[in-house]
Design a protein around this motif. Structure first.
Motif, PDB file in Angstrom:
ATOM      1  N   MET A  65      35.621  27.680  52.842  1.00  0.00           N
ATOM      2  CA  MET A  65      37.150  27.913  53.325  1.00  0.00           C
ATOM      3  C   MET A  65      38.124  27.391  52.633  1.00  0.00           C
ATOM      4  SD  MET A  65      39.060  27.939  57.188  1.00  0.00           S
ATOM      5  CE  MET A  65      40.855  28.301  57.140  1.00  0.00           C
ATOM      6  N   GLY A  66      39.116  27.921  51.973  1.00  0.00           N
ATOM      7  CA  GLY A  66      40.083  27.263  51.038  1.00  0.00           C
ATOM      8  C   GLY A  66      40.957  26.376  51.850  1.00  0.00           C
ATOM      9  N   LYS A  67      41.517  25.200  51.195  1.00  0.00           N
ATOM     10  CA  LYS A  67      42.234  24.155  51.733  1.00  0.00           C
ATOM     11  C   LYS A  67      43.720  24.286  51.266  1.00  0.00           C
ATOM     12  CE  LYS A  67      38.735  22.617  53.740  1.00  0.00           C
ATOM     13  NZ  LYS A  67      38.475  22.785  55.231  1.00  0.00           N
ATOM     14  N   LYS A  68      44.570  23.697  52.095  1.00  0.00           N
ATOM     15  CA  LYS A  68      46.119  23.612  51.520  1.00  0.00           C
ATOM     16  C   LYS A  68      46.214  22.128  50.980  1.00  0.00           C
ATOM     17  CE  LYS A  68      50.239  25.397  51.818  1.00  0.00           C
ATOM     18  NZ  LYS A  68      50.966  25.473  53.187  1.00  0.00           N
ATOM     19  N   VAL A  69      46.505  22.616  49.675  1.00  0.00           N
ATOM     20  CA  VAL A  69      46.557  21.472  48.553  1.00  0.00           C
ATOM     21  C   VAL A  69      48.045  21.109  48.115  1.00  0.00           C
ATOM     22  CG1 VAL A  69      45.838  20.376  46.304  1.00  0.00           C
ATOM     23  CG2 VAL A  69      44.146  21.691  47.844  1.00  0.00           C
ATOM     24  N   LEU A  98      35.630  17.937  44.218  1.00  0.00           N
ATOM     25  CA  LEU A  98      36.672  16.837  44.661  1.00  0.00           C
ATOM     26  C   LEU A  98      37.545  17.100  46.053  1.00  0.00           C
ATOM     27  CD1 LEU A  98      37.604  15.208  41.406  1.00  0.00           C
ATOM     28  CD2 LEU A  98      36.750  13.933  43.227  1.00  0.00           C
ATOM     29  N   ILE A  99      37.950  18.533  45.890  1.00  0.00           N
ATOM     30  CA  ILE A  99      39.129  18.584  47.094  1.00  0.00           C
ATOM     31  C   ILE A  99      38.080  19.153  48.246  1.00  0.00           C
ATOM     32  CG2 ILE A  99      40.578  20.908  48.003  1.00  0.00           C
ATOM     33  CD1 ILE A  99      41.791  18.680  45.918  1.00  0.00           C
ATOM     34  N   THR A 100      37.003  19.657  48.160  1.00  0.00           N
ATOM     35  CA  THR A 100      36.253  20.034  49.131  1.00  0.00           C
ATOM     36  C   THR A 100      35.599  18.942  49.972  1.00  0.00           C
ATOM     37  OG1 THR A 100      35.629  22.148  48.330  1.00  0.00           O
ATOM     38  CG2 THR A 100      34.013  21.190  49.953  1.00  0.00           C
ATOM     39  N   TRP A 101      35.149  17.946  49.182  1.00  0.00           N
ATOM     40  CA  TRP A 101      34.611  16.556  49.725  1.00  0.00           C
ATOM     41  C   TRP A 101      35.848  15.922  50.391  1.00  0.00           C
ATOM     42  CZ3 TRP A 101      35.850  11.501  49.070  1.00  0.00           C
ATOM     43  CH2 TRP A 101      34.988  10.758  49.691  1.00  0.00           C
ATOM     44  N   LEU A 102      36.851  15.645  49.931  1.00  0.00           N
ATOM     45  CA  LEU A 102      37.920  15.301  50.408  1.00  0.00           C
ATOM     46  C   LEU A 102      38.345  15.705  51.805  1.00  0.00           C
ATOM     47  CD1 LEU A 102      40.401  14.434  47.216  1.00  0.00           C
ATOM     48  CD2 LEU A 102      39.422  12.557  48.838  1.00  0.00           C
ATOM     49  N   SER A 103      38.324  16.960  51.956  1.00  0.00           N
ATOM     50  CA  SER A 103      38.825  17.508  53.167  1.00  0.00           C
ATOM     51  C   SER A 103      37.664  17.886  54.227  1.00  0.00           C
ATOM     52  CB  SER A 103      39.418  19.044  52.792  1.00  0.00           C
ATOM     53  OG  SER A 103      38.469  19.786  52.075  1.00  0.00           O
ATOM     54  N   GLU A 104      36.423  17.487  53.827  1.00  0.00           N
ATOM     55  CA  GLU A 104      35.497  17.553  54.841  1.00  0.00           C
ATOM     56  C   GLU A 104      35.659  16.768  56.168  1.00  0.00           C
ATOM     57  OE1 GLU A 104      31.936  16.736  52.998  1.00  0.00           O
ATOM     58  OE2 GLU A 104      31.537  18.554  52.170  1.00  0.00           O
ATOM     59  N   GLU A 105      35.461  17.289  57.214  1.00  0.00           N
ATOM     60  CA  GLU A 105      35.941  16.332  58.518  1.00  0.00           C
ATOM     61  C   GLU A 105      34.508  15.701  59.053  1.00  0.00           C
ATOM     62  OE1 GLU A 105      36.997  19.074  61.409  1.00  0.00           O
ATOM     63  OE2 GLU A 105      38.947  19.773  60.277  1.00  0.00           O
TER      64      GLU A 105
END
Length: 250
Positions: free
Chosen positions: A1-5, A243-250
């Motif tokens: 799922m895409g993230k808001k960046v 990078l974005i995916t790892w950063l936004s993992e819960e």
């Protein structure tokens, strides 16, 4: 799922003076370098908002509520002054929020921050980026130098992937193109450094409180990131999506 960046920075204005005989005139231009990064993230389904550098002093989020509109905040080639010195402070001398303190607290409470290198990242050109003595120094997985931290490698320097299993770099492979420079930093104890350049951290990732932070110490666009890196290398999209995916993992 895409993230808001939110990507803050990656734009600049240039003034040039043209002298023709005894006459001269001045020309101004506006340039955005965010294209490769923005396009790469959008291609992976992320919702990307770009805040150009000249809008950062007036529009950068100044509260946890405003920051929480995004999953990841990306700072790229934008100095601490532009974030901290809102017009109310710099022009009208009114006390207000320290937006870097707010950003630090937001990450501590579960947010995510990525800093990308450049002349106005980390310490930067003549140390003018000036993040070392701000609250953001607590958040980043690296320690910044007190002096100008730029390392120019005009002959090209090939990064080394030292941990290809780390999620930030696992999809981009180990065959990376050369880069033309980076910001020298020192990894903090206990953080992951899956990629290096010239023996220094290129990608570093760690936690801060309940949140996460990461750095890519070279650029996402020219001049440190030549076309071979940001336009022709298929791993570019994998790297920044990782990078974005790892950063936004819960």
């Amino acid at each position: 799922m895409g993230k808001k960046v939110l990507i803050a920075g990656e734009s600049w204005m240039t003034t040039s003076t043209h002298v023709k005989g005894v006459d001269e005139f001045t020309v101004h231009s506006y340039v955005e370098g965010v294209g490769p990064l923005k396009d790469a993230l959008i291609s992976r389904g992320h919702d990307v908002v770009h805040m150009p550098a000249h809008l950062v002093p007036t529009q950068f989020p100044g509260s946890a509520e405003a920051l929480s509109a995004y999953d990841v905040i990306v700072l790229s080639d934008i100095g601490a002054n532009s974030i901290q010195l809102a017009p109310s402070v710099f022009d009208r001398f009114q006390a207000g929020e320290d937006r870097l303190v707010e950003l630090r607290n937001w990450v501590h409470d579960g947010g995510a921050l990525l800093m990308i290198g450049g002349y106005l990242s980390f310490s930067g050109f003549q140390a003018r980026a000036a993040f070392r003595q701000t609250a953001l120094a607590d958040v980043l997985p690296v320690t910044m130098l007190a002096e100008d931290d730029r390392v120019e490698t005009p002959g090209g320097m090939v990064p080394v992937v030292v941990d290809g299993t780390h999620p930030t770099v696992s999809a981009s492979g180990t065959d990376w193109p050369a880069l033309l420079g980076y910001n020298r930093v020192i990894a903090k104890d206990g953080v992951a450094v899956p990629a290096t350049i010239n023996g220094d951290p290129l990608v570093a990732a760690g936690t801060y409180g309940k949140g996460r932070s990461a750095v890519f110490t070279s650029d996402c666009s020219p001049h440190w990131a030549p076309p071979e890196f940001c336009e022709q290398w298929l791993g570019y999209t994998d790297l920044f999506d990782g990078l974005i995916t790892w950063l936004s993992e819960e």
